[in-house]
Design a protein around this motif. Structure first.
Motif, short mmCIF file in Angstrom:
data_model
loop_
_atom_site.label_atom_id
_atom_site.label_comp_id
_atom_site.label_asym_id
_atom_site.label_seq_id
_atom_site.Cartn_x
_atom_site.Cartn_y
_atom_site.Cartn_z
N LYS A 41 11.69 22.25 12.40
CA LYS A 41 11.14 21.31 11.41
C LYS A 41 11.95 20.02 11.39
N LYS A 42 13.26 20.17 11.46
CA LYS A 42 14.14 19.00 11.47
C LYS A 42 13.84 18.10 12.66
N LEU A 43 13.47 18.70 13.78
CA LEU A 43 13.16 17.96 15.00
C LEU A 43 11.73 17.43 15.02
N GLY A 44 10.93 17.80 14.01
CA GLY A 44 9.56 17.31 13.92
C GLY A 44 8.58 17.99 14.85
N TRP A 45 8.89 19.23 15.25
CA TRP A 45 7.98 19.95 16.14
C TRP A 45 6.71 20.33 15.40
N GLU A 46 5.60 20.48 16.14
CA GLU A 46 4.32 20.81 15.54
C GLU A 46 4.33 22.21 14.92
N GLN A 47 3.44 22.41 13.92
CA GLN A 47 3.45 23.66 13.17
C GLN A 47 3.13 24.87 14.05
N LYS A 48 2.20 24.72 15.00
CA LYS A 48 1.87 25.86 15.88
C LYS A 48 3.10 26.32 16.64
N GLN A 153 32.04 26.30 8.00
CA GLN A 153 32.58 25.25 8.85
C GLN A 153 33.06 25.81 10.18
N ALA A 154 33.63 27.01 10.15
CA ALA A 154 34.09 27.65 11.40
C ALA A 154 32.91 27.94 12.32
N ILE A 155 31.78 28.34 11.75
CA ILE A 155 30.57 28.58 12.56
C ILE A 155 30.12 27.27 13.21
N LYS A 156 30.07 26.20 12.43
CA LYS A 156 29.63 24.91 12.95
C LYS A 156 30.56 24.42 14.07
N GLU A 157 31.85 24.57 13.86
CA GLU A 157 32.81 24.10 14.86
C GLU A 157 32.70 24.89 16.16
N THR A 158 32.46 26.18 16.05
CA THR A 158 32.31 27.01 17.25
C THR A 158 31.06 26.61 18.03
N ILE A 159 29.96 26.40 17.31
CA ILE A 159 28.72 25.98 17.97
C ILE A 159 28.90 24.62 18.64
N LEU A 160 29.52 23.69 17.93
CA LEU A 160 29.74 22.35 18.47
C LEU A 160 30.62 22.38 19.73
N LYS A 161 31.55 23.29 19.75
CA LYS A 161 32.46 23.44 20.90
C LYS A 161 31.68 23.72 22.19
N TYR A 162 30.56 24.44 22.08
CA TYR A 162 29.79 24.82 23.27
C TYR A 162 28.55 23.98 23.49
N SER A 163 28.47 22.84 22.77
CA SER A 163 27.35 21.92 22.97
C SER A 163 27.39 21.38 24.39
N ASP A 164 26.21 21.31 25.02
CA ASP A 164 26.01 20.84 26.39
C ASP A 164 26.42 21.86 27.45
N GLN A 165 26.94 23.00 27.01
CA GLN A 165 27.23 24.10 27.94
C GLN A 165 26.30 25.27 27.63
N MET A 166 26.59 25.94 26.51
CA MET A 166 25.72 27.03 26.09
C MET A 166 24.45 26.52 25.41
N PHE A 167 24.59 25.39 24.69
CA PHE A 167 23.50 24.94 23.83
C PHE A 167 23.15 23.47 24.08
N SER A 168 21.87 23.17 23.89
CA SER A 168 21.39 21.79 23.99
C SER A 168 22.05 20.93 22.90
N PRO A 169 22.62 19.77 23.26
CA PRO A 169 23.22 18.89 22.24
C PRO A 169 22.20 18.48 21.17
N GLU A 170 20.97 18.26 21.56
CA GLU A 170 19.94 17.88 20.59
C GLU A 170 19.72 18.99 19.56
N LEU A 171 19.67 20.24 20.03
CA LEU A 171 19.48 21.36 19.11
C LEU A 171 20.72 21.56 18.24
N VAL A 172 21.90 21.40 18.81
CA VAL A 172 23.13 21.54 18.04
C VAL A 172 23.19 20.51 16.92
N ASN A 173 22.88 19.27 17.25
CA ASN A 173 22.91 18.21 16.23
C ASN A 173 21.91 18.46 15.12
#
Length: 405
Positions: A41-48, A153-173
């Motif tokens: 929703k944050k990314l504005g994806w369609e409802q379907k 905050q620890a969860i957020k920092e861990t996810i951010l640490k793996y941005s562009d490796q495990m996870f898409s930077p766009e999705l992380v943001n």
């Protein structure tokens, strides 16, 4: 024959059985579905697309039947063997017309962002990685907690640490942004999640669903249950084949026959809640272990009765260990309190279990199994008219019971 059903409700209810695998850590699939929807929703994806993500979130761990595998997945951020359940999940979903389109996404839902095949279309890449992201957020919730500001905050920092490796930077943001709201975390509670998804279910209309579609869903969950224990692999298919055959010979109405067949495929759904060490035990169960095992029919009922239009199927599935003398379980019903459909299922279940090969014993031949069934009939446990049908069609029942061997 057609059944009037809300397909969102069907998926939501059956995902409860997948939640059972976690034993003490339930609603994992629903949390993944919720978070995926909120990030989308944050990314504005369609409802379907959001609706599809919710369904995929609920079903993403359909390849997990073992509590041991579930434990690894939620306590390790990047478990080495995680791909096994992805491959199995894809295979299960491919067989169900209703879920076929989700199979590829589920196959890649534990693949690192920088390792996704270039041949994948962009939508599948992002969908799979979003499921992976939210799945790992929930795993971190188990590992770190999510009740205090420090834990979040620890969860957020861990996810951010793996941005562009495990996870898409766009999705992380997008996750970092949407999770700033306290309400994002409040929805992790069971009561809040149920309300969230009840609203989602209610906006969907019920539709006529053919028996074949329901049967394909039921078979998928039968596969999940049968995979939980090598002791009973493919047991459910044999039971369903024998039960449908006996119900035809009994002259029951087509609707009754379909109810019996669907109940057969669903009858052991509650076993997903039984701990691995109890289900795998090849010796006698102690009283506490028996108590755990004996509630599986009740738990099957708890899941299935949440689907409007499934109450009769739920009731029959839950009664497959009831006996006419009132000494069965879980309800201790007696005589005419047990409907004919449940009597058929009980005999099919017993006969198939006796003739099926198990890792700890060779299955009986048809005649030996029949003798045990007839003894139970003589003890006023089983319906004599159905046992007589079994006796007159013994060879064919045996072949049906063994069809998956």
């Amino acid at each position: 024959m057609d059944y009037l059903l809300n397909l969102r409700e069907v998926t939501y209810a059956l995902s409860e059985a997948l939640d059972y695998v976690g034993i003490d850590d339930t609603m994992h699939g629903k949390r993944v579905a919720y978070m995926s929807a909120e990030v989308a929703k944050k990314l504005g994806w369609e409802q379907k697309r959001i609706d599809d993500l919710i369904l995929m979130g609920m079903l993403h761990d359909c390849g997990v039947s073992s509590t041991d595998v579930h434990h690894h997945l939620v306590t390790e951020l990047d478990w080495d063997n995680s791909q096994v359940h992805c491959i199995r999940g894809e295979s299960l979903l491919q067989k169900v017309p209703l879920y076929h389109e989700y199979a590829t996404t589920i196959l890649y839902h534990h693949t690192h962002w920088d390792e996704l095949p270039s041949s994948l279309d962009e939508r599948t890449k992002y969908d799979a990685n979003l499921i992976y992201l939210t799945d790992r957020i929930d795993a971190l919730r188990v590992q770190l907690g999510s009740h205090t500001l420090h834990e979040k905050q620890a969860i957020k920092e861990t996810i951010l640490k793996y941005s562009d490796q495990m996870f898409s930077p766009e999705l992380v943001n997008a996750f970092l942004s949407v999770s700033e709201a306290d309400s994002f975390w409040y929805f992790f509670d069971a009561e809040s999640l149920e309300g969230y998804f009840n609203e989602w279910i209610e906006v969907n209309h019920s539709v006529d669903v053919g028996f074949d579609i329901l049967k394909s869903i039921a078979q998928m969950f039968a596969d999940i249950v049968d995979a939980k224990s090598t002791f009973t692999a493919k047991h459910t298919y044999g039971v369903a084949a024998v039960a449908r055959f006996l119900s035809e010979k009994q002259g029951l109405l087509i609707r009754q026959q379909e109810t019996i067949e669907l109940a057969s495929f669903f009858h052991d759904l509650g076993k997903l809640r039984v701990a691995d060490e109890v289900l795998y035990k090849d010796g006698p169960l102690d009283e506490e272990e028996k108590s755990q095992m004996n509630r599986h029919g009740f738990d099957s009922n708890v899941v299935l009765r949440k689907i409007k239009g499934f109450h009769e199927i739920a009731k029959i599935a839950s009664m497959h260990h009831e006996t006419l003398d009132g000494k069965g379980y879980p309800y201790h019903l007696m005589g005419d309190e047990i409907p004919i459909e449940a009597r058929v299922l009980a005999i099919a279940d017993i006969f198939q279990a006796l003739v099926q090969n198990r890792p700890y014993r060779i299955g009986m031949d048809a005649e030996a199994a029949l003798k045990i069934v007839e003894t139970m009939r003589d003890e006023f446990k089983l319906d004599s008219s159905i046992v007589e049908i079994l006796r007159h069609n013994l060879h064919e029942c045996y072949l049906k019971a063994m069809q998956s061997e």
